[in-house]
Write a protein that holds these residues in place. Structure first.
Motif, PDB file in Angstrom:
ATOM      1  N   ALA A  71       0.799  -1.218   0.000  1.00  0.00           N
ATOM      2  CA  ALA A  71       0.000   0.000   0.000  1.00  0.00           C
ATOM      3  C   ALA A  71       0.836   1.275   0.000  1.00  0.00           C
ATOM      4  O   ALA A  71       0.595   2.194  -0.790  1.00  0.00           O
ATOM      5  N   ILE A  72       1.845   1.330   0.873  1.00  0.00           N
ATOM      6  CA  ILE A  72       2.622   2.566   1.008  1.00  0.00           C
ATOM      7  C   ILE A  72       3.465   2.823  -0.234  1.00  0.00           C
ATOM      8  O   ILE A  72       3.359   3.877  -0.874  1.00  0.00           O
ATOM      9  N   GLY A  73       4.316   1.882  -0.576  1.00  0.00           N
ATOM     10  CA  GLY A  73       5.230   2.086  -1.693  1.00  0.00           C
ATOM     11  C   GLY A  73       4.530   2.252  -3.021  1.00  0.00           C
ATOM     12  O   GLY A  73       4.931   3.081  -3.854  1.00  0.00           O
ATOM     13  N   LEU A  74       3.474   1.473  -3.251  1.00  0.00           N
ATOM     14  CA  LEU A  74       2.750   1.567  -4.515  1.00  0.00           C
ATOM     15  C   LEU A  74       1.991   2.883  -4.622  1.00  0.00           C
ATOM     16  O   LEU A  74       1.847   3.443  -5.714  1.00  0.00           O
ATOM     17  N   SER A  75       1.510   3.404  -3.495  1.00  0.00           N
ATOM     18  CA  SER A  75       0.864   4.718  -3.526  1.00  0.00           C
ATOM     19  C   SER A  75       1.866   5.799  -3.896  1.00  0.00           C
ATOM     20  O   SER A  75       1.594   6.673  -4.730  1.00  0.00           O
ATOM     21  N   ILE A  76       3.044   5.744  -3.287  1.00  0.00           N
ATOM     22  CA  ILE A  76       4.048   6.780  -3.560  1.00  0.00           C
ATOM     23  C   ILE A  76       4.539   6.709  -4.995  1.00  0.00           C
ATOM     24  O   ILE A  76       4.654   7.739  -5.678  1.00  0.00           O
ATOM     25  N   VAL A  77       4.805   5.509  -5.504  1.00  0.00           N
ATOM     26  CA  VAL A  77       5.363   5.402  -6.855  1.00  0.00           C
ATOM     27  C   VAL A  77       4.347   5.796  -7.933  1.00  0.00           C
ATOM     28  O   VAL A  77       4.726   6.217  -9.025  1.00  0.00           O
ATOM     29  N   THR A  78       3.052   5.695  -7.615  1.00  0.00           N
ATOM     30  CA  THR A  78       2.037   6.111  -8.583  1.00  0.00           C
ATOM     31  C   THR A  78       1.662   7.584  -8.446  1.00  0.00           C
ATOM     32  O   THR A  78       1.287   8.225  -9.438  1.00  0.00           O
ATOM     33  N   GLU A  79       1.787   8.131  -7.243  1.00  0.00           N
ATOM     34  CA  GLU A  79       1.384   9.517  -7.026  1.00  0.00           C
ATOM     35  C   GLU A  79       2.518  10.518  -7.203  1.00  0.00           C
ATOM     36  O   GLU A  79       2.272  11.685  -7.518  1.00  0.00           O
ATOM     37  N   VAL A  80       3.742  10.070  -6.955  1.00  0.00           N
ATOM     38  CA  VAL A  80       4.901  10.949  -7.106  1.00  0.00           C
ATOM     39  C   VAL A  80       5.639  10.522  -8.370  1.00  0.00           C
ATOM     40  O   VAL A  80       6.470   9.616  -8.343  1.00  0.00           O
ATOM     41  N   ARG A  81       5.316  11.143  -9.468  1.00  0.00           N
ATOM     42  CA  ARG A  81       5.909  10.754 -10.745  1.00  0.00           C
ATOM     43  C   ARG A  81       7.411  11.012 -10.701  1.00  0.00           C
ATOM     44  O   ARG A  81       7.858  12.096 -10.332  1.00  0.00           O
ATOM     45  N   GLY A  82       8.186  10.016 -11.023  1.00  0.00           N
ATOM     46  CA  GLY A  82       9.638  10.147 -10.972  1.00  0.00           C
ATOM     47  C   GLY A  82      10.252   9.535  -9.733  1.00  0.00           C
ATOM     48  O   GLY A  82      11.466   9.346  -9.670  1.00  0.00           O
ATOM     49  N   ALA A  83       9.442   9.224  -8.743  1.00  0.00           N
ATOM     50  CA  ALA A  83       9.967   8.588  -7.535  1.00  0.00           C
ATOM     51  C   ALA A  83      10.403   7.164  -7.851  1.00  0.00           C
ATOM     52  O   ALA A  83       9.765   6.461  -8.639  1.00  0.00           O
ATOM     53  N   GLU A  84      11.494   6.741  -7.220  1.00  0.00           N
ATOM     54  CA  GLU A  84      11.941   5.357  -7.320  1.00  0.00           C
ATOM     55  C   GLU A  84      11.797   4.745  -5.941  1.00  0.00           C
ATOM     56  O   GLU A  84      12.311   5.290  -4.959  1.00  0.00           O
ATOM     57  N   VAL A  85      11.067   3.642  -5.864  1.00  0.00           N
ATOM     58  CA  VAL A  85      10.703   3.056  -4.569  1.00  0.00           C
ATOM     59  C   VAL A  85      11.276   1.654  -4.433  1.00  0.00           C
ATOM     60  O   VAL A  85      11.138   0.822  -5.336  1.00  0.00           O
ATOM     61  N   TRP A  86      11.904   1.426  -3.286  1.00  0.00           N
ATOM     62  CA  TRP A  86      12.346   0.086  -2.914  1.00  0.00           C
ATOM     63  C   TRP A  86      11.480  -0.383  -1.745  1.00  0.00           C
ATOM     64  O   TRP A  86      11.343   0.330  -0.739  1.00  0.00           O
ATOM     65  N   ALA A  87      10.880  -1.566  -1.870  1.00  0.00           N
ATOM     66  CA  ALA A  87      10.005  -2.103  -0.827  1.00  0.00           C
ATOM     67  C   ALA A  87      10.582  -3.418  -0.313  1.00  0.00           C
ATOM     68  O   ALA A  87      11.115  -4.221  -1.087  1.00  0.00           O
ATOM     69  N   VAL A  88      10.451  -3.643   0.984  1.00  0.00           N
ATOM     70  CA  VAL A  88      10.997  -4.840   1.629  1.00  0.00           C
ATOM     71  C   VAL A  88       9.891  -5.568   2.383  1.00  0.00           C
ATOM     72  O   VAL A  88       9.152  -4.960   3.158  1.00  0.00           O
ATOM     73  N   GLU A  89       9.772  -6.865   2.129  1.00  0.00           N
ATOM     74  CA  GLU A  89       8.820  -7.707   2.859  1.00  0.00           C
ATOM     75  C   GLU A  89       9.485  -9.036   3.197  1.00  0.00           C
ATOM     76  O   GLU A  89      10.143  -9.635   2.353  1.00  0.00           O
ATOM     77  N   LYS A  90       9.290  -9.494   4.407  1.00  0.00           N
ATOM     78  CA  LYS A  90       9.999 -10.661   4.929  1.00  0.00           C
ATOM     79  C   LYS A  90       9.288 -11.981   4.695  1.00  0.00           C
ATOM     80  O   LYS A  90       9.899 -12.989   4.345  1.00  0.00           O
TER      81      LYS A  90
END
Length: 298
Positions: free
Chosen positions: A134-153
């Protein structure tokens, strides 16, 4: 189906959910009926308002009864319908993944607002404990140009993160290209080590529920993954504190951390951040004006 039959059926469904202790019984009954019929609650309400009949097949009615049985047993509504709205996304959820909450939308907004104020148009962002994404996908779609790294265990949860990332990438290829998902322990110093000292923003909703205060709602206590709930100590701050330390290492000087926490943990998290690599810290409020997240600058 005649309008009176529809009214009676929904009234009985609402009463059943009320008897099960569900505060949103009327909403849930209408939503489940709409899902079973492949339509929207708005169409159901329109039919009731206009006094029109409503077509529902035997299969759809059987699906509705099955959904009602599950909801009356206090299975989360989101698991039953298989998806949940979060900001501008519709995320798939089910057993094995934490259901995103509205308060986390506030946490995401705090991060996006900071990026905007700082004029960062191609920021490096990290989402630790990604869950549904939810968090990373929201940021990468709403902030054009943002590069997001997400970590899940956790593998079962990671499968949901991957599913939602694939859906987002299908609708928004550019966002999908800029979203990087990694399996790993968000508190481990080797996780995303190549990014240490270069990240602009970390936004995270780690496990933080105090072990001494288990949730009362069956939907949370019995269905949300335990690993996504409990913060690893009686007061729930063990894992959040580890996330603070890992974030301090990831962030560049002047970078920001937004970390969701329990309403009882605000003072402790502020003190901990200021003692572990951050020069400024404040507490942010949620929609109900409760202390909900740490905002800290390295």
């Amino acid at each position: 189906m005649g309008i009176e039959t529809l009214r009676q059926m929904l009234a009985e469904a609402t009463d059943r959910l009320k008897d099960a202790g569900i505060e949103t019984a009327r909403y849930d009954a209408r939503l489940l009926f709409a899902e079973a019929c492949g339509t929207s609650p708005r169409d159901i309400d329109k039919a009731l308002l206009m006094g029109d009949g409503f077509e529902a097949s035997d299969r759809q009615l059987a699906d509705f009864r099955s959904m009602m049985d599950r909801r009356a047993s206090r299975e989360p509504l989101q698991y039953i319908v298989g998806h949940v709205p979060f900001r501008y996304l519709d995320l798939q959820v089910g057993p094995g993944v934490f259901i995103p909450r509205q308060e986390t939308e506030v946490v995401v907004q705090a991060g996006i607002d900071w990026l905007t104020r700082e004029g960062l148009y191609a920021p490096k962002v990290v989402d630790l404990c990604a869950g549904s994404g939810a968090i990373g996908l929201s940021i990468v779609t709403e902030v054009r140009g943002a590069e997001v790294w997400a970590v899940e265990k956790y593998p079962e949860t990671l499968a949901w993160t991957k599913r939602n990332a694939k859906l987002v990438a299908g609708n928004d290829p550019a966002a999908g290209y800029n979203y990087h998902l990694q399996a790993g322990d968000a508190t481990d110093t080797t996780t995303l080590a190549a990014l240490d000292g270069s990240v602009d923003l970390v936004v995270t909703n780690p496990p933080y529920v105090p072990i001494s205060q288990p949730p009362q709602q069956p939907e949370v206590r019995d269905y949300d993954p335990q690993a996504a709930l409990y913060g690893g100590s009686a007061d729930g701050t063990l894992i959040p504190e580890r996330i603070v330390r890992r974030s301090a290492a990831l962030l560049r000087k002047g970078g920001a951390l937004v970390l969701e926490h329990d309403i009882t943990q605000a003072d402790r998290m502020l003190t901990y951040a200021l003692s572990n690599g951050f020069s400024q810290a404040r507490t942010g409020l949620d929609y109900t004006s409760r202390p909900r997240y740490l905002f800290a600058i390295k």
